[in-house]
Design a protein around this motif. Structure first.
Motif, mmCIF file in Angstrom:
data_model
loop_
_atom_site.group_PDB
_atom_site.id
_atom_site.type_symbol
_atom_site.label_atom_id
_atom_site.label_comp_id
_atom_site.label_asym_id
_atom_site.label_seq_id
_atom_site.Cartn_x
_atom_site.Cartn_y
_atom_site.Cartn_z
ATOM 1 N N ALA A 59 1.338 -1.102 -0.045
ATOM 2 C CA ALA A 59 -0.259 0.125 0.173
ATOM 3 C C ALA A 59 0.642 1.033 0.022
ATOM 4 N N VAL A 60 1.729 1.590 -0.334
ATOM 5 C CA VAL A 60 3.255 2.062 -0.462
ATOM 6 C C VAL A 60 3.324 2.999 -1.709
ATOM 7 N N CYS A 61 3.356 3.885 -1.648
ATOM 8 C CA CYS A 61 4.172 4.541 -3.015
ATOM 9 C C CYS A 61 6.104 4.756 -2.796
ATOM 10 N N LEU A 89 10.206 18.825 -8.137
ATOM 11 C CA LEU A 89 10.395 17.402 -7.082
ATOM 12 C C LEU A 89 9.752 17.354 -6.173
ATOM 13 N N GLY A 90 9.107 18.218 -5.362
ATOM 14 C CA GLY A 90 8.792 18.309 -4.372
ATOM 15 C C GLY A 90 7.706 17.373 -4.795
ATOM 16 N N THR A 91 6.139 18.256 -5.854
ATOM 17 C CA THR A 91 5.080 17.772 -6.155
ATOM 18 C C THR A 91 5.046 16.324 -5.897
ATOM 19 N N TYR A 92 6.134 15.530 -6.781
ATOM 20 C CA TYR A 92 6.318 14.565 -7.197
ATOM 21 C C TYR A 92 7.080 13.302 -6.157
ATOM 22 N N LEU A 93 7.540 13.574 -5.381
ATOM 23 C CA LEU A 93 7.178 12.852 -3.829
ATOM 24 C C LEU A 93 6.029 13.435 -2.609
ATOM 25 N N GLU A 94 5.787 13.749 -3.142
ATOM 26 C CA GLU A 94 4.820 14.240 -2.636
ATOM 27 C C GLU A 94 3.641 12.323 -2.048
ATOM 28 N N ASP A 95 3.622 12.431 -0.287
ATOM 29 C CA ASP A 95 2.656 11.301 -0.442
ATOM 30 C C ASP A 95 3.949 10.134 -0.475
ATOM 31 N N THR A 96 4.649 10.196 -0.834
ATOM 32 C CA THR A 96 5.872 8.956 -0.770
ATOM 33 C C THR A 96 7.193 8.808 -0.228
#
Length: 215
Positions: free
Chosen positions: A26-28, A102-109
């Motif tokens: 369940a993890v991205c 980059l921050g947007t791409y890494l959100e919730d990961t």
């Protein structure tokens, strides 16, 4: 793709020690790599960043990131390593814009990388220059995890660290795009999946257990 509830992440980012009870499936994971002008996080600059996501134990080939950053000062001595010129076919964007993207791409990961500490420090120095808040994602280092797969034996002592080339050779991964940020991120993602298999990390394994192994 947001797989976790916002309250789970705010608990982590506020410094609480409670890791949400989530299965690895369940993890991205966002696997990243950077190409830089050198190895000094204060003096040197990021040239490009690549990212690959792993969702449900599979590489999401449709959800990749590749950013090239415009350089005010360019160090030509590092070109033979990464092959990135000051100008080229790929559009260069300002550093601040690249960091926001980059921050947007890494959100919730959960961020994964090979010797990820260097990449994160380069990113943090850039964020500091641009007046941006630092990344607060939990991270995993494939170099550290790989050492956990090796048997303890006096006959073949563990090395302090292992290069990405050594992992690629171990797991028979093609290095055709080696020393490009996106290429190295993809190689690292493949190595990460192999490492999870050798550590017997199953889809139902908890994130907490995986993070313990990655210490």
């Amino acid at each position: 793709m947001k797989l976790w509830a916002w309250e789970d992440w705010t608990a982590i980012f506020k410094g609480q020690n409670q890791v949400p009870e989530r299965a690895v499936s369940a993890v991205c994971f966002a696997v990243i790599d950077s190409e830089t002008t050198g190895l000094d996080p204060v003096k040197d600059r990021i040239l490009s960043v690549g990212g690959v996501k792993i969702i449900g134990g599979r590489i999401a080939v449709q959800d990749t990131l590749e950013i090239f950053i415009a350089q005010d000062h360019f160090d030509a001595s590092s070109v033979p390593i990464h092959g990135i010129l000051k100008t080229g076919p790929n559009a260069r964007i300002p550093e601040k814009q690249a960091l926001v993207q980059l921050g947007t791409y890494l959100e919730d990961t959960i961020v994964v990388g090979h010797h990820i500490g260097f990449d994160l420090e380069m990113i943090r120095q850039a964020q500091r220059r641009q007046g941006l808040p630092p990344l607060t994602n939990l991270t995993l280092d494939t170099g550290r995890l790989y050492r956990k797969t090796l048997l303890k034996t006096p006959l073949v002592p563990k090395k302090p660290s292992y290069s990405l080339d050594e992992l690629a050779e171990k797991f028979d991964i093609s290095c055709k795009d080696r020393h490009t940020a996106l290429g190295d991120a993809y190689i690292t993602a493949l190595a990460f999946l192999h490492i999870l298999g050798q550590l017997n990390i199953k889809s139902e394994t908890s994130l907490k257990e995986l993070l313990r192994m990655g210490r």
